[in-house]
Enzyme design. Structure first.
Site, PDB file in Angstrom:
ATOM      1  N   ASP A   1      75.894  69.163  39.387  1.00 32.57           N
ATOM      2  CA  ASP A   1      75.326  68.515  38.199  1.00 32.57           C
ATOM      3  C   ASP A   1      74.714  69.580  37.260  1.00 32.57           C
ATOM      4  O   ASP A   1      75.350  70.598  37.003  1.00 32.57           O
ATOM      5  CB  ASP A   1      74.298  67.462  38.654  1.00 32.57           C
ATOM      6  CG  ASP A   1      73.908  66.483  37.550  1.00 32.57           C
ATOM      7  OD1 ASP A   1      74.677  65.557  37.276  1.00 32.57           O
ATOM      8  OD2 ASP A   1      72.835  66.680  36.955  1.00 32.57           O
TER       9      ASP A   1
ATOM     10  N   TYR B   1      68.729  66.925  29.076  1.00 32.44           N
ATOM     11  CA  TYR B   1      69.895  66.492  28.298  1.00 32.44           C
ATOM     12  C   TYR B   1      69.691  66.812  26.820  1.00 32.44           C
ATOM     13  O   TYR B   1      70.581  67.320  26.148  1.00 32.44           O
ATOM     14  CB  TYR B   1      70.144  64.989  28.479  1.00 32.44           C
ATOM     15  CG  TYR B   1      70.585  64.632  29.875  1.00 32.44           C
ATOM     16  CD1 TYR B   1      69.657  64.523  30.910  1.00 32.44           C
ATOM     17  CD2 TYR B   1      71.922  64.420  30.175  1.00 32.44           C
ATOM     18  CE1 TYR B   1      70.057  64.214  32.203  1.00 32.44           C
ATOM     19  CE2 TYR B   1      72.327  64.108  31.466  1.00 32.44           C
ATOM     20  CZ  TYR B   1      71.394  64.009  32.474  1.00 32.44           C
ATOM     21  OH  TYR B   1      71.799  63.717  33.743  1.00 32.44           O
TER      22      TYR B   1
ATOM     23  N   HIS C   1      79.259  62.427  43.836  1.00 28.83           N
ATOM     24  CA  HIS C   1      78.445  63.331  43.035  1.00 28.83           C
ATOM     25  C   HIS C   1      77.296  63.974  43.824  1.00 28.83           C
ATOM     26  O   HIS C   1      76.918  65.102  43.548  1.00 28.83           O
ATOM     27  CB  HIS C   1      77.890  62.535  41.851  1.00 28.83           C
ATOM     28  CG  HIS C   1      77.169  63.352  40.843  1.00 28.83           C
ATOM     29  ND1 HIS C   1      77.804  64.299  40.074  1.00 28.83           N
ATOM     30  CD2 HIS C   1      75.865  63.386  40.469  1.00 28.83           C
ATOM     31  CE1 HIS C   1      76.915  64.864  39.266  1.00 28.83           C
ATOM     32  NE2 HIS C   1      75.734  64.330  39.484  1.00 28.83           N
TER      33      HIS C   1
END
Ligand SMILES: *[C@@H]1O[C@H](CO)[C@@H](O)[C@H](O)[C@H]1NC(C)=O
Length: 456
Positions: free
Chosen positions: A225, A371, A429
Site C-alpha cells: 500500500d 492521500y 491487500h
C-alpha cells in the site's frame, strides 16, 4: 456495468489522459531537505532513541467502553445487497458485540508490546518504531537489516505475524533479518506534521534518516500500500542505501501503462504472459471495481479533515470505515457475503487491535492526509511517481485479490531490475496479516537472489 459507472469511467479515463499528458516527461527534481516540526525550520535535534511501550490510560478505555455501550442500534441494511451499499448491520453487530464484551485490552496490549518499541526525533517529528534483533550468537549468521512499511488503514501491527518467520534463523540460509517497522508520520504513535506537504517521497527521506540513526548504511525495504510507494521512493532516491526493494503492490499508472491496461482488457495475449491472464483480469483489477471501491480515495485525497471529525468521535464509525477495506480488499467476492468474510482469515481480536491503534492515538485524520499530500501540485512534481526508474534489484509479490496487480510488461517500465515476480493463488491487500508465511517466504526468495548476485 451500470450507466453511472460507465459515465464515471469515461470521465476518469478522459481526465487521466489529460492529467498524464500534462504530467509526463517531468524532470525529477532534487529532493529538498525538509523539516516538519512546528516551526518547519531546521533545528539541531537530539536523535536519542528512547524505549517505549504502549500503555493506554484507563480514562481513554473507560470513555471508549461508554461510547460502545451507548451505540445506537444501527440503521437497517437493505436486504439482499450484502456489502454493496457499505458495511452491513450483520458485521457491525458482530464487531460491537466482540469489542464490548470479549475484547480484552490488557491482553491485546501485552500482545502489541511483545516486540520492543522506540521513539526517536527525526526532522522535527517524533517517530515510533518497532525494532527486532534476531536471537543468534554473534558471528554465526550475517544480519541483514530489513525495513517493513505499512499503509492505510493499517499500522505497524500488520506485520506481527510475519516477524517470527523473518527473525528465526533458518538452516539453509547464511543470513537472518533484523527488522525495523516504523509507524508512518501521522499514523499511530508517530507524530503528525502540522505543515502540509509531507507526502511519501518526504516520508522516504525521514525513514532513510531513521535507518541512518540506527547505524544502517545498507538495508532491504519491503512495503505494501502506501508503504510500497514510500519504499519505491527510498529505492529511487537513496539507491546507495537500499540493497533490494520488495513490495506487494508494485504499480505504475503512466500513460503507457494505462494504454496497455486497456489493450489488455481486449487483447490480453498482447500484454499478459499466459500465467498472468487470470491474475490480471481478476475482479479487483477491473475498472468498475476500481471505481466502485475507491470513493474513499477521492474523499481522502481532497477533504480528509472533514470526514475525520466523525471518525474520531465514533468508535463504531471508525470500525465500519476501516473494516470495509479489510473485507473488500481481502477478496472482492466478500462483498456478496452478509458477514463480509472478515473472519475467514482474520480474528476479531486482530482486526480490533488495528482499529484500537487508530482509536487510542486519535490518528485517523492525520493518517488520511497521506492521500491529500500526494496530490498537491508541488508533490506531483517532486514525487514524479510515474516517471521514476528504479535500478536496484526489485521483487514484486502479486496476490490475486490485491487492488492493483500489473503484468511484467507494464512493471518493467519502472522496475528496470525486476529479478523476482511471483503470482500467488490466494491472498489480498493485507497479505502480511492474511498470509504471513507466504509473504515471508517470498521475501526470502527475493533476498536469496539478491544476495547471490552480490556474491558473484
Ligand atoms: C484480561 O486479560 C488479562 C491478561 O491476560 C487477565 O489478567 C484478565 O483476567 C482478563 N480479563 C478478563 C475480563 O477476562
Amino acid at each position: 456495468m451500470s450507466q453511472y459507472l460507465k459515465l464515471v469511467s469515461a470521465l476518469i479515463v478522459i481526465l487521466a489522459v489529460y492529467w498524464s499528458i500534462f504530467r509526463t516527461g517531468q524532470k525529477l527534481e532534487e529532493l529538498e531537505e525538509k523539516w516538519w516540526g512546528d516551526s518547519g525550520a531546521k533545528s539541531t535535534e537530539n536523535r536519542e532513541i528512547t524505549k517505549t511501550r504502549i500503555d493506554v490510560p484507563s480514562e481513554v478505555l473507560r470513555d471508549l467502553q461508554q461510547r460502545l455501550e451507548n451505540t445506537k442500534p444501527f440503521h437497517p441494511s437493505h436486504t439482499g445487497v450484502a456489502q454493496h451499499y457499505g458495511i452491513t448491520t450483520t458485521v457491525l453487530n458482530s464487531v460491537l458485540e466482540h469489542w464490548r464484551t470479549k475484547y480484552n485490552w490488557t491482553e491485546r496490549q501485552n500482545y502489541l508490546n511483545r516486540y520492543p518499541q522506540y521513539f526517536v526525533q527525526i526532522r522535527g517529528l517524533r517517530i515510533h518504531f518497532v525494532h527486532i534483533k534476531p536471537q543468534i550468537q554473534q558471528g554465526t549468521k550475517k544480519i541483514l537489516p530489513l525495513m517493513l512499511l505499512h499503509g492505510w488503514p493499517s499500522s505497524f501491527s500488520e506485520f506481527y505475524e510475519v516477524v517470527p518467520y523473518l527473525v528465526t534463523p533458518q538452516k539453509d540460509r547464511d543470513y537472518v533479518f533484523e527488522l525495523v517497522i516504523p509507524s508512518l508520520p501521522g499514523f499511530a504513535f508517530s507524530q503528525s506534521s502540522r505543515k502540509p506537504g509531507l507526502s511519501s517521497v518526504y516520508i522516504a527521506q525521514i525513514f532513510k534518516d531513521l535507518m541512518e540513526v540506527l547505524g544502517y548504511q545498507r538495508y532491504y525495504v519491503h512495503g505494501g500500500d502506501w508503504g510500497s510507494t514510500i519504499a519505491q521512493h527510498m529505492a529511487h532516491r537513496f539507491q546507495d542505501r537500499v540493497i533490494g526493494l520488495h513490495s506487494t503492490m508494485c504499480f505504475i499508472n503512466s500513460p503507457r501503462a494505462m494504454f496497455m491496461f486497456f489493450i489488455g482488457k481486449y487483447l490480453p495475449s498482447l500484454i499478459y504472459d499466459n500465467e498472468e491472464v487470470k491474475l490480471c483480469n481478476s475482479i479487483a483489477n477491473s475498472l468498475s471495481f476500481i471505481i466502485s471501491e475507491t470513493g474513499y480515495f477521492h474523499l481522502q485525497a481532497t477533504k480528509p479533515d472533514t470526514v475525520g471529525v466523525a471518525l474520531r468521535d465514533s468508535p463504531m464509525g471508525l470500525a465500519a470505515y476501516m473494516l470495509e477495506k479489510f473485507s473488500t480488499l481481502t477478496n472482492a467476492a466478500y462483498r456478496d457475503r452478509d458477514d463480509g468474510g472478515l473472519t475467514e482469515k482474520f480474528t476479531w481480536d486482530r482486526l480490533l487491535d488495528n482499529i484500537m491503534i487508530y482509536w487510542v492515538t486519535q490518528s485517523m485524520t492525520s493518517a488520511m492526509r497521506i492521500y491529500a499530500e500526494a496530490f498537491t501540485n508541488r508533490n506531483l512534481e517532486v514525487g514524479s511517481f510515474n516517471s521514476m526508474r528504479i535500478d536496484i534489484p526489485t521483487g514484486c509479490a502479486r496476490f490475486p485479490y490485491e487492488l492493483l496487480v500489473s503484468p511484467r510488461s507494464i512493471l518493467k517500465e519502472k522496475f528496470q531490475n525486476l529479478i523476482h515476480l511471483t503470482s500467488f493463488n490466494t491472498g489480498g491487500h493485507f497479505s502480511a496479516l492474511e498470509e504471513p508465511k507466504l509473504l515471508a517466504n517470498d521475501i526470502y526468495a527475493f533476498v536469496n537472489k539478491v544476495q547471490q548476485e552480490n556474491v558473484n
